[in-house]
Motif scaffolding. Structure first.
Motif, PDB file in Angstrom:
ATOM      1  N   GLY A  63      58.981  53.881 -26.557  1.00 22.72           N
ATOM      2  CA  GLY A  63      58.977  54.141 -27.992  1.00 22.72           C
ATOM      3  C   GLY A  63      57.600  54.438 -28.581  1.00 22.72           C
ATOM      4  N   MET A  64      56.551  54.349 -27.748  1.00 22.73           N
ATOM      5  CA  MET A  64      55.210  54.663 -28.260  1.00 22.73           C
ATOM      6  C   MET A  64      54.812  56.046 -27.767  1.00 22.73           C
ATOM      7  N   LEU A  65      53.768  56.603 -28.379  1.00 25.06           N
ATOM      8  CA  LEU A  65      53.288  57.912 -27.961  1.00 25.06           C
ATOM      9  C   LEU A  65      51.845  57.784 -27.470  1.00 25.06           C
ATOM     10  N   ALA A  66      51.686  57.955 -26.163  1.00 15.16           N
ATOM     11  CA  ALA A  66      50.334  57.882 -25.618  1.00 15.16           C
ATOM     12  C   ALA A  66      49.652  59.218 -25.888  1.00 15.16           C
ATOM     13  N   VAL A  67      48.502  59.178 -26.567  1.00 16.27           N
ATOM     14  CA  VAL A  67      47.842  60.439 -26.936  1.00 16.27           C
ATOM     15  C   VAL A  67      46.582  60.718 -26.117  1.00 16.27           C
ATOM     16  N   GLY A  68      46.148  59.752 -25.351  1.00 13.24           N
ATOM     17  CA  GLY A  68      44.942  60.030 -24.574  1.00 13.24           C
ATOM     18  C   GLY A  68      44.513  58.806 -23.796  1.00 13.24           C
ATOM     19  N   LEU A  69      43.379  58.961 -23.125  1.00 18.45           N
ATOM     20  CA  LEU A  69      42.845  57.858 -22.319  1.00 18.45           C
ATOM     21  C   LEU A  69      41.600  57.301 -22.999  1.00 18.45           C
ATOM     22  N   ALA A  70      41.433  56.006 -22.917  1.00 19.63           N
ATOM     23  CA  ALA A  70      40.232  55.397 -23.474  1.00 19.63           C
ATOM     24  C   ALA A  70      39.048  55.779 -22.603  1.00 19.63           C
ATOM     25  N   HIS A  71      37.955  55.962 -23.254  1.00 22.27           N
ATOM     26  CA  HIS A  71      36.753  56.357 -22.546  1.00 22.27           C
ATOM     27  C   HIS A  71      36.390  55.348 -21.450  1.00 22.27           C
ATOM     28  N   GLY A  72      35.996  55.832 -20.301  1.00 23.25           N
ATOM     29  CA  GLY A  72      35.637  54.913 -19.228  1.00 23.25           C
ATOM     30  C   GLY A  72      34.704  55.589 -18.249  1.00 23.25           C
ATOM     31  N   THR A  73      35.124  55.651 -17.029  1.00 22.29           N
ATOM     32  CA  THR A  73      34.257  56.191 -15.989  1.00 22.29           C
ATOM     33  C   THR A  73      34.445  57.704 -15.861  1.00 22.29           C
ATOM     34  N   GLN A  74      33.650  58.263 -14.979  1.00 18.80           N
ATOM     35  CA  GLN A  74      33.762  59.683 -14.665  1.00 18.80           C
ATOM     36  C   GLN A  74      35.172  59.995 -14.175  1.00 18.80           C
ATOM     37  N   ALA A  75      35.748  59.037 -13.391  1.00 19.24           N
ATOM     38  CA  ALA A  75      37.100  59.252 -12.849  1.00 19.24           C
ATOM     39  C   ALA A  75      38.113  59.411 -13.965  1.00 19.24           C
ATOM     40  N   VAL A  76      37.912  58.659 -15.064  1.00 16.45           N
ATOM     41  CA  VAL A  76      38.828  58.774 -16.200  1.00 16.45           C
ATOM     42  C   VAL A  76      38.746  60.179 -16.798  1.00 16.45           C
ATOM     43  N   ASP A  77      37.510  60.697 -16.893  1.00 17.21           N
ATOM     44  CA  ASP A  77      37.318  62.054 -17.396  1.00 17.21           C
ATOM     45  C   ASP A  77      38.089  63.062 -16.566  1.00 17.21           C
ATOM     46  N   THR A  78      37.940  62.943 -15.245  1.00 20.49           N
ATOM     47  CA  THR A  78      38.604  63.870 -14.338  1.00 20.49           C
ATOM     48  C   THR A  78      40.119  63.761 -14.486  1.00 20.49           C
ATOM     49  N   LEU A  79      40.573  62.531 -14.563  1.00 19.93           N
ATOM     50  CA  LEU A  79      41.996  62.274 -14.695  1.00 19.93           C
ATOM     51  C   LEU A  79      42.529  62.905 -15.988  1.00 19.93           C
ATOM     52  N   ALA A  80      41.770  62.702 -17.070  1.00 18.63           N
ATOM     53  CA  ALA A  80      42.189  63.225 -18.374  1.00 18.63           C
ATOM     54  C   ALA A  80      42.284  64.739 -18.331  1.00 18.63           C
ATOM     55  N   ARG A  81      41.323  65.337 -17.624  1.00 16.01           N
ATOM     56  CA  ARG A  81      41.343  66.784 -17.502  1.00 16.01           C
ATOM     57  C   ARG A  81      42.614  67.264 -16.799  1.00 16.01           C
ATOM     58  N   SER A  82      42.950  66.596 -15.694  1.00 15.93           N
ATOM     59  CA  SER A  82      44.126  67.071 -14.963  1.00 15.93           C
ATOM     60  C   SER A  82      45.421  66.754 -15.713  1.00 15.93           C
ATOM     61  N   LEU A  83      45.392  65.732 -16.568  1.00 10.74           N
ATOM     62  CA  LEU A  83      46.582  65.438 -17.371  1.00 10.74           C
ATOM     63  C   LEU A  83      46.604  66.254 -18.653  1.00 10.74           C
ATOM     64  N   ASP A  84      45.468  66.898 -18.956  1.00  4.27           N
ATOM     65  CA  ASP A  84      45.341  67.692 -20.161  1.00  4.27           C
ATOM     66  C   ASP A  84      45.491  66.820 -21.422  1.00  4.27           C
ATOM     67  N   VAL A  85      44.858  65.663 -21.401  1.00  5.05           N
ATOM     68  CA  VAL A  85      44.847  64.809 -22.598  1.00  5.05           C
ATOM     69  C   VAL A  85      43.386  64.495 -22.930  1.00  5.05           C
ATOM     70  N   PRO A  86      43.114  64.145 -24.182  1.00  5.94           N
ATOM     71  CA  PRO A  86      41.722  63.846 -24.533  1.00  5.94           C
ATOM     72  C   PRO A  86      41.265  62.474 -24.063  1.00  5.94           C
ATOM     73  N   VAL A  87      39.951  62.354 -23.871  1.00  2.00           N
ATOM     74  CA  VAL A  87      39.357  61.032 -23.665  1.00  2.00           C
ATOM     75  C   VAL A  87      38.868  60.582 -25.024  1.00  2.00           C
ATOM     76  N   LEU A  88      39.287  59.422 -25.448  1.00  2.00           N
ATOM     77  CA  LEU A  88      38.928  58.963 -26.783  1.00  2.00           C
ATOM     78  C   LEU A  88      37.767  57.989 -26.699  1.00  2.00           C
TER      79      LEU A  88
END
Lengths: 249, 270
Positions: free
Chosen positions: A82-107
């Motif tokens: 019932g929730m809407l995930a809009v992005g990933l919380a800022h973290g490591t470089q791996a999170v950045d890469t992951l966000a890119r492949s998921l096409d979601v923003p890093v917040l």
């Protein structure tokens, strides 16, 4: 008859910056079933609060880095709960890469949080204060503004510093993702680190500012400090505090 | 080639129409062919200041909508041969004007051999003000020496630099001039009013004229005579200087200091 005029005057989009509260969901597992069960229970406990609320996923408590397909399943589970995930919380470089492949923003968290989570994995360097979302190198050269920035005008330097060689009038706004340099009088508002860069600074030749903001921390000058008014001044962020000092004594 | 001059300010009541009328008269008295146009559709005032309100048959909106020819709508001034007034419509609203319509009227005035087109802008930053400034070659920004007027002028200067034809086409910038009105040296001395230097510093522009505060302005408006024609008045002299500077003369600014009291006035505390 009036159509072309309107077309000239009214831009189709308006970009505004603002801050919104956003719930963070810290996950300790990538098991979509477990997440779905638990979240469904939480949402049911306060549906008016959680139903369709935008959340940001914090991966810092995971023991190993999830894969993109793990994360797709997690996103799906969150949505079904019932929730809407809009992005990933800022973290490591791996999170950045992951966000890119998921096409979601890093917040980015605008302020460095004082307390780290108890299960802080080693990979997240404690001193790594939120770097910019973009790669750290500022690709475009500084944006140059030679005309006065008049009341009601707004100049934004994306991904770079902003250099104003003229004055910034009362009611005008100068904004940069990097630093803001004003080699004239600042009577309006100056916003540096508009997307969270905490090392950004504001410099001006003659200080009469209405507002200074760095990485979301701002100060409104209802009255100007007598030791700064009309002087060359710089502003920077020291933890959560904005600091101001005269340049050159 | 005709020059289009917009008289603008953002804030209302600072003296745009008074300035438009006096500058138009001043230019016309120097033999220039001048048309002065009221862009304040619905709040027609220029005709009153020019003293031709009873001679308005057709107006600016009529010309744009093709109800009459431009020649029929231009009101020839009774005092100066080469001066013409194009009144605003009192019954319409600003939507009756369009950029194309305004362009057509300007083109016709230019083809007719006018040297100057003075556009008396309405207050505000809405459509009327935008249309008045859009085709301008020069702008006279009228400002009172007080903070809200100065800020509004700053806003208008920003629009002149971004929302005009010259700005949109990337042509040479509009020439901007500041004209201070209702300047009271006494109140500047007491700190109630901003000085010329303050205003100049904040807006970063040269001052083309400083018009002293004077009851002559109101009486001229009531009489329907542009105040520049009241040659006894300091206001007239100050406007004459401003017109001369518009035409390229360099003159020192006058009326910046308190007038010295005469012997009798001092004796009797006048």
């Amino acid at each position: 008859m009036n159509k072309p005029l309107e077309a000239v005057r009214e831009p189709a989009v308006e970009i505004r910056f603002g801050q919104v509260g956003l719930a963070q969901v810290r996950i300790r597992t990538t098991d979509a079933g477990v997440i779905l069960d638990e979240l469904t229970g939480r949402v049911a406990s306060a549906p008016q609060f959680f139903e369709r609320t935008a959340v940001c996923l914090d991966l810092s408590a995971l023991e190993k880095e999830p894969t993109a397909s793990d994360m797709r399943a997690v996103f799906d589970a969150v949505r079904r709960a019932g929730m809407l995930a809009v992005g990933l919380a800022h973290g490591t470089q791996a999170v950045d890469t992951l966000a890119r492949s998921l096409d979601v923003p890093v917040l980015t968290q605008f302020r460095v949080q004082g307390k780290a989570s108890p299960v802080q994995p080693v990979k997240e360097a404690p001193k790594a204060a939120p770097p910019p979302i973009e790669p750290p190198v500022l690709h475009p050269p500084s944006l140059m503004q030679h005309q006065p920035v008049r009341s009601g005008q707004r100049v934004y330097a994306r991904n770079s510093d902003l250099v104003v060689t003229s004055t910034v009038g009362a009611g005008a706004e100068v904004i940069a993702d990097g630093c803001v340099h004003i080699y004239g009088t600042l009577r309006g508002r100056a916003v540096a680190g508009a997307r969270g860069e905490v090392t950004a600074r504001v410099f001006c030749q003659e200080f009469h500012a209405e507002l200074i903001s760095i990485a979301g921390v701002f100060r409104v000058f209802e009255t100007l400090p007598p030791e700064l008014v009309g002087k060359p001044v710089q502003a920077w962020l020291d933890g959560d505090d904005l600091r101001f000092a005269r340049i050159g004594g | 080639m005709a020059e289009i001059i917009v008289v603008t300010s953002g804030k209302g009541g600072v003296g745009k129409t008074t300035t438009s009328a006096s500058v138009a008269c001043g230019l016309a008295r120097r033999g220039k062919r001048v048309a002065v146009i009221d862009f304040d559709i619905g709040l027609r005032n220029l005709d009153l200041i020019m003293g031709c309100e009873r001679r308005v048959v057709y107006d600016f909106v009529n010309v744009i909508q093709g109800d009459c020819t431009l020649k029929q709508a231009l009101i020839k001034d009774k005092r100066i041969e080469t001066l013409f007034v194009l009144a605003a419509s009192q019954t319409r609203d600003k939507d009756a004007l369009s950029l194309e319509g305004v362009r057509k009227v300007f083109d016709e005035l230019i083809a007719d051999g006018f040297d100057y087109i003075i556009c008396d802008s309405p207050a505000g930053i809405e459509k009327g003000a935008h249309l008045a400034m859009y085709y301008a070659d020069r702008a006279v920004v009228v400002v009172n020496p007080e903070v809200s007027s100065v800020r509004d002028s700053d806003r208008i200067l920003g629009l002149l630099a971004s929302k005009t034809q010259r700005a949109e086409k990337g042509e040479e910038k509009i020439k901007e001039h500041l004209l201070l009105t209702r300047y009271s040296p006494r109140r500047v001395t007491t700190g109630e009013m901003m000085s010329v230097a303050d205003v100049k510093e904040i807006l970063g522009l040269d001052v083309i004229g400083v018009i002293p505060e004077s009851p002559d302005v109101l009486s001229a408006s009531n009489a329907g005579t542009p105040v520049i024609l009241n040659e006894q008045s300091d206001v007239s002299k100050a406007y004459e200087d401003a017109v001369a500077r518009l035409l390229g003369d360099t003159l020192p600014l006058r009326f910046l200091d308190e007038p010295k009291k005469g012997f009798l006035a001092r004796m009797f505390g006048g």
